[in-house]
Enzyme design. Structure first.
Site, short mmCIF file in Angstrom:
data_model
loop_
_atom_site.label_atom_id
_atom_site.label_comp_id
_atom_site.label_asym_id
_atom_site.label_seq_id
_atom_site.Cartn_x
_atom_site.Cartn_y
_atom_site.Cartn_z
N ASP A 37 0.83 -1.21 0.00
CA ASP A 37 0.00 0.00 0.00
C ASP A 37 0.86 1.26 0.00
O ASP A 37 0.53 2.25 -0.66
CB ASP A 37 -0.91 0.03 1.24
CG ASP A 37 -2.00 -1.01 1.14
OD1 ASP A 37 -2.07 -1.68 0.08
OD2 ASP A 37 -2.77 -1.16 2.11
N GLU A 39 3.77 1.78 -1.23
CA GLU A 39 4.33 2.04 -2.55
C GLU A 39 3.25 2.61 -3.48
O GLU A 39 3.49 3.56 -4.23
CB GLU A 39 4.89 0.72 -3.11
CG GLU A 39 5.38 0.75 -4.54
CD GLU A 39 6.64 1.58 -4.74
OE1 GLU A 39 7.16 2.10 -3.74
OE2 GLU A 39 7.07 1.72 -5.89
N GLU A 118 -22.98 -17.99 -9.92
CA GLU A 118 -22.25 -16.97 -9.14
C GLU A 118 -23.17 -16.43 -8.06
O GLU A 118 -24.38 -16.62 -8.12
CB GLU A 118 -21.75 -15.85 -10.05
CG GLU A 118 -22.86 -15.02 -10.62
CD GLU A 118 -22.49 -14.25 -11.88
OE1 GLU A 118 -21.31 -13.95 -12.07
OE2 GLU A 118 -23.41 -13.95 -12.64
N ARG A 141 -30.29 1.25 -12.50
CA ARG A 141 -31.27 0.44 -13.23
C ARG A 141 -32.57 1.24 -13.46
O ARG A 141 -33.18 1.14 -14.51
CB ARG A 141 -31.56 -0.82 -12.41
CG ARG A 141 -32.60 -1.67 -13.01
CD ARG A 141 -32.54 -3.07 -12.43
NE ARG A 141 -33.67 -3.82 -12.89
CZ ARG A 141 -34.62 -4.30 -12.12
NH1 ARG A 141 -34.57 -4.12 -10.82
NH2 ARG A 141 -35.61 -4.98 -12.63
N TYR A 230 -21.45 -8.99 -13.61
CA TYR A 230 -22.04 -10.30 -13.88
C TYR A 230 -22.53 -10.43 -15.32
O TYR A 230 -23.25 -11.36 -15.65
CB TYR A 230 -23.17 -10.62 -12.90
CG TYR A 230 -24.19 -9.52 -12.70
CD1 TYR A 230 -25.05 -9.14 -13.72
CD2 TYR A 230 -24.28 -8.87 -11.48
CE1 TYR A 230 -25.98 -8.14 -13.53
CE2 TYR A 230 -25.20 -7.86 -11.28
CZ TYR A 230 -26.06 -7.50 -12.32
OH TYR A 230 -26.97 -6.50 -12.13
N LYS A 297 -27.16 -19.02 -14.86
CA LYS A 297 -27.46 -18.56 -16.22
C LYS A 297 -27.04 -19.63 -17.21
O LYS A 297 -25.94 -20.20 -17.06
CB LYS A 297 -26.69 -17.28 -16.53
CG LYS A 297 -27.14 -16.10 -15.69
CD LYS A 297 -26.23 -14.90 -15.84
CE LYS A 297 -26.61 -13.89 -14.78
NZ LYS A 297 -25.50 -13.07 -14.35
N LYS A 321 -32.81 -18.21 -4.23
CA LYS A 321 -32.60 -17.39 -3.04
C LYS A 321 -32.29 -18.24 -1.80
O LYS A 321 -32.74 -19.37 -1.69
CB LYS A 321 -33.85 -16.53 -2.75
CG LYS A 321 -34.24 -15.60 -3.88
CD LYS A 321 -33.26 -14.47 -4.07
CE LYS A 321 -33.62 -13.19 -3.36
NZ LYS A 321 -34.87 -12.58 -3.61
N CYS A 415 -33.13 -3.46 40.02
CA CYS A 415 -32.93 -4.79 39.45
C CYS A 415 -34.24 -5.58 39.52
O CYS A 415 -34.84 -5.68 40.59
CB CYS A 415 -31.83 -5.53 40.23
SG CYS A 415 -31.66 -7.24 39.72
N CYS A 433 -26.74 -4.16 37.77
CA CYS A 433 -27.37 -4.31 39.08
C CYS A 433 -26.25 -4.19 40.11
O CYS A 433 -25.20 -4.83 39.98
CB CYS A 433 -28.03 -5.67 39.16
SG CYS A 433 -28.30 -6.22 40.84
S1 IVH Z 1 -28.17 -11.09 -13.69
C1 IVH Z 1 -31.11 -10.45 -16.97
N1 IVH Z 1 -26.45 -11.76 -11.79
O1 IVH Z 1 -30.32 -9.01 -9.01
C2 IVH Z 1 -30.22 -10.76 -15.82
N2 IVH Z 1 -28.11 -10.15 -11.29
O2 IVH Z 1 -33.15 -9.62 -9.46
C3 IVH Z 1 -30.11 -9.65 -14.90
N3 IVH Z 1 -27.97 -9.24 -9.03
O3 IVH Z 1 -31.08 -6.15 -10.83
C4 IVH Z 1 -29.30 -9.77 -13.74
N4 IVH Z 1 -26.20 -10.38 -8.40
O4 IVH Z 1 -28.99 -6.08 -9.44
C5 IVH Z 1 -27.52 -11.00 -12.12
N5 IVH Z 1 -24.85 -12.38 -10.24
C6 IVH Z 1 -25.91 -11.64 -10.57
C7 IVH Z 1 -26.51 -10.75 -9.68
C8 IVH Z 1 -27.61 -10.02 -10.06
C9 IVH Z 1 -27.11 -9.47 -8.05
C10 IVH Z 1 -29.11 -8.31 -8.94
C11 IVH Z 1 -29.14 -7.32 -10.04
C12 IVH Z 1 -30.49 -7.39 -10.66
C13 IVH Z 1 -31.26 -8.18 -9.64
C14 IVH Z 1 -32.30 -9.03 -10.37
#
Ligand code: IVH
Length: 680
Positions: A37, A39, A118, A141, A230, A297, A321, A415, A433
């Site tokens: 850091d 440097e 991911e 967005r 992503y 994906k 989720k 107490c 207490c």
């Molecule tokens: S893909 C069409 N990849 O989740 C595909 N989204 O619910 C669009 N998000 O608005 C998103 N991590 O902000 C993708 N690895 C990830 C993500 C991700 C977080 C969020 C993103 C998006 C929302 C969709």
């Protein structure tokens, strides 16, 4: 006009850009820092100073130009070339399997599709447009078609490159990803909000969004935000062909200096997805940032376009989720619990709610300050958060849901268990207490701690039994454990002969312990297991500990003033000393230390240090001597036991000779410290 610019200065500025950008790339993208850091700071300052002298050399993509812009008066709207969509969610393996089946049916494949997996980062989505490799725009967005132009703030995020590295990128490239706030930065931010008396942020996601919505980029720059990509939005295929797969596309971005997830992986079919989901869920608490699931994906981009979209989400992607970490429930009441040290902790009783994978019906409110901050009333709707294995917290009250019938909660002055006054010392967050061991709650907690597995490890002497023993006045203090008799125990509800015998045997065998466990079991404030071990090792005996002065304790590395203060005041109280004696009389014993502690060997001696030592600093030498029990004094007198003289010792050495006081050299001191010689 500024000075004319020598050619080697322009060259140096370009070189500094490359070095700094490369260091950032190694740090953020490859997670493999190349330079320290210090440097990095030096290179950065050199660039700043050259740019100051030759302002015409300042380029907009210079690493110094992250916070360039003046505060805005409002954000401009900006249209997305390619809409920013959302994702469908799955909450179970079955729902995930259904997603995979829909894909298979639609594109008529027989083998399981390959997915890119991911984390789903819990931040805020951002679109970054690069033209000829230069970052020109950062847009939120928004509603998916129009967002807000927050370029000035996006530029302050250190992991977002202002210029792509290398070459061969599309003329116009829109990188998409998430801006988020790491957990530690979030905690720090809330701490500083507390200190300033400003409102806390509920979670890292809100903190990230709030930080990006600042009109003044200098504020955003202080917020330690990070970025991870992503995918892409627009990619100008005329200037650069699109890779065949999502995975290769992300690797391509990475090679241009764009950060992608280190957790990125290719998995096969629904089984691969489930396995990845489980693995990441386990890893979740140890990640430096919040995630709320996994995104899968379809890897092959041609298949992605074949699958297309439904409504606002792609058919080729899904967010699987994790169980929610935040939920809403109702506060039924607040109870006040009294701990071992008398600390009064408010505990929220809640209508049971499923959060973070378990049903929660209590949450700690920590202390009076926290209660004040939350401004809780009985009957309030509250947000509960349970992240990982962390104990559930009340994050905030949903004030808008108040009906007016909620009842204020007051912190008690007496107490709730013994009626003694509750006192809060200046500068301490906790109220306590004042009843000490006259308070049965404190006695019970002290007993629980004493009997616990890592302390005296008395199996069978659990919480419920302790409650009964104290309530029936069979046990008052710790030593009473050792005078319990079989008849008394058998007479208790739900205590059979066998359990009574087992308990008595456990009590008996707990008498053979270690000094460290015994010290820990006494429950002295600030003396946890590690500290107890340290005290046992460096002092070697209980007598030494009981007699140790604050200075002597402070000479033990890692013992701080607060801990030393508690230790001294604990052993100054005659009841505590009597308790310890009674425990020893009951037969508690431990093996002597393996190597006779040389720490006791200078007890009562007065030593003077003079001259320069070679192997130790003066301070280290003093600490070692004090740890061995010596008093280190600044001047030589008849009371001095010996003098340690280093190089160029002056008048103190002369005085020692005059008084006939023994003089040691540094080697003799080192021998003593290392245990190679015995004390004089
Ligand atoms: S893909 C069409 N990849 O989740 C595909 N989204 O619910 C669009 N998000 O608005 C998103 N991590 O902000 C993708 N690895 C990830 C993500 C991700 C977080 C969020 C993103 C998006 C929302 C969709």
């Amino acid at each position: 006009m500024g000075e004319s610019i020598p050619a080697d200065v322009s060259e140096r500025v370009r070189w500094l850009h490359r070095q700094i950008n490369d260091a950032n790339y190694r740090y953020y993208v490859l997670d493999d820092p190349a330079i320290p850091d210090a440097e990095f700071d030096r290179l950065f300052r050199e660039l700043q100073s050259l740019e100051k002298r030759f302002p015409s050399l300042v380029r907009p993509d210079s690493p110094t130009q992250r916070v360039g812009a003046e505060p805005l008066s409002a954000f401009q709207e900006s249209a997305h070339r390619v809409p920013m969509l959302s994702l469908d969610n799955a909450f179970s393996d079955t729902e995930l399997a259904a997603f995979e089946k829909r894909i298979r049916d639609r594109i008529e494949i027989t083998s399981p599709p390959i997915f890119v997996a991911e984390p789903k980062l819990d931040g805020t989505a951002i679109s970054l447009t690069y033209e000829s490799g230069l970052l020109v725009r950062g847009v939120t967005r928004g509603d998916g078609s129009m967002g807000e132009d927050i370029t000035h703030n996006v530029r302050t995020v250190a992991s977002i490159p202002l210029r792509l590295l290398g070459g061969g990128f599309p003329e116009v490239l829109e990188v998409r990803g998430e801006i988020y706030m790491p957990k530690t930065a979030f905690d720090r931010l809330n701490q500083s909000q507390d200190e300033k008396g400003d409102k806390r942020f509920v979670n890292p996601r809100n903190a990230a969004a709030g930080s990006l919505r600042q009109l003044d980029p200098r504020i955003t720059a202080q917020r330690a935000l990070e970025f991870c990509s992503y995918g892409v939005g627009y990619w100008d295929e005329n200037s650069c062909p699109l890779p065949a797969t999502q995975f290769e596309l992300l690797q391509q971005l990475k090679s241009w200096g764009v950060r992608i997830s280190p957790e990125l992986s290719r998995v096969e079919g629904v089984d691969g997805c489930i396995e990845y989901h489980q693995r990441l869920q386990q890893k979740r608490p140890s990640l430096a940032y919040e995630i709320d699931g996994v995104v899968f994906k379809v890897d092959v981009l041609r298949l992605q376009s074949q699958l297309g979209f439904v409504a606002r989400a792609p058919r080729w992607a899904i967010a699987y989720k994790f169980p929610a970490q935040e939920e809403v429930t109702r506060l039924t009441s607040v109870e006040f619990q009294v701990g071992r040290t008398g600390a009064v902790t408010p505990v929220a009783r809640l209508e049971p709610v499923f959060v973070g994978g378990v049903t929660v019906s209590n949450a700690t409110l920590h202390n009076q300050d926290e209660m004040r901050r939350l401004d809780l009333r009985e009957g309030d709707w509250v947000i509960i958060r349970r992240a990982g294995d962390v104990i559930p917290q009340v994050v905030k009250v949903i004030v808008e849901r108040r009906s007016g019938s909620e009842k204020a909660v007051l912190f008690p002055c007496q107490c709730p268990v013994c009626g003694s006054d509750i006192l809060q010392l200046e500068g301490e967050a906790v109220a306590r207490c004042s009843g000490g061991l006259t308070c049965s709650a404190q006695r019970k907690e002290a007993l629980r701690h004493y009997a616990s597995r890592r302390a005296m490890n008395i199996e069978g002497l659990g919480e419920k039994l302790i409650d009964v023993l104290v309530d029936k006045a069979l046990v008052h203090g710790l030593p009473d454990i050792y005078s319990l008799d079989r008849h008394q125990l058998i007479a208790l509800d739900r205590m059979g002969e066998k359990s009574a015998d087992n308990l008595l045997a456990a009590i008996e065998s707990s008498k053979q312990t270690t000094l460290a466990r015994f010290i820990f079991a006494l429950g002295i404030r600030e003396v946890g297991e590690a500290t107890a071990g340290l005290l046992a090792r460096s002092l070697g005996s209980l007598n030494e500990l009981m007699a140790a002065s604050e200075e002597r304790l402070l000479a033990i590395p890692d013992i701080g003033p607060v801990c030393a203060g508690h230790l001294v005041s604990f052993f100054r109280q005659t009841e505590n000393v009597a308790t310890v004696h009674r425990l020893l009389e009951a037969g508690i014993q431990w093996p002597p230390p393996e190597k006779p502690a040389n720490t006791a060997s200078l007890s009562g001696k007065t030593v003077v240090l003079t001259g320069a030592l070679a192997a130790l600093t003066r301070d280290q030498a003093r600490q070692h001597l004090e740890a061995m029990g010596a008093k280190v004094s600044g001047s030589v007198s008849r009371k001095t036991d010996f003098v340690v003289a280093g190089q160029d010792a002056g008048s103190k050495l002369e005085r020692a000779h005059e008084l006939g006081i023994p003089v040691w050299d540094e080697a003799a001191l080192l021998d003593l410290i290392q245990g190679n010689a015995s004390a004089p």
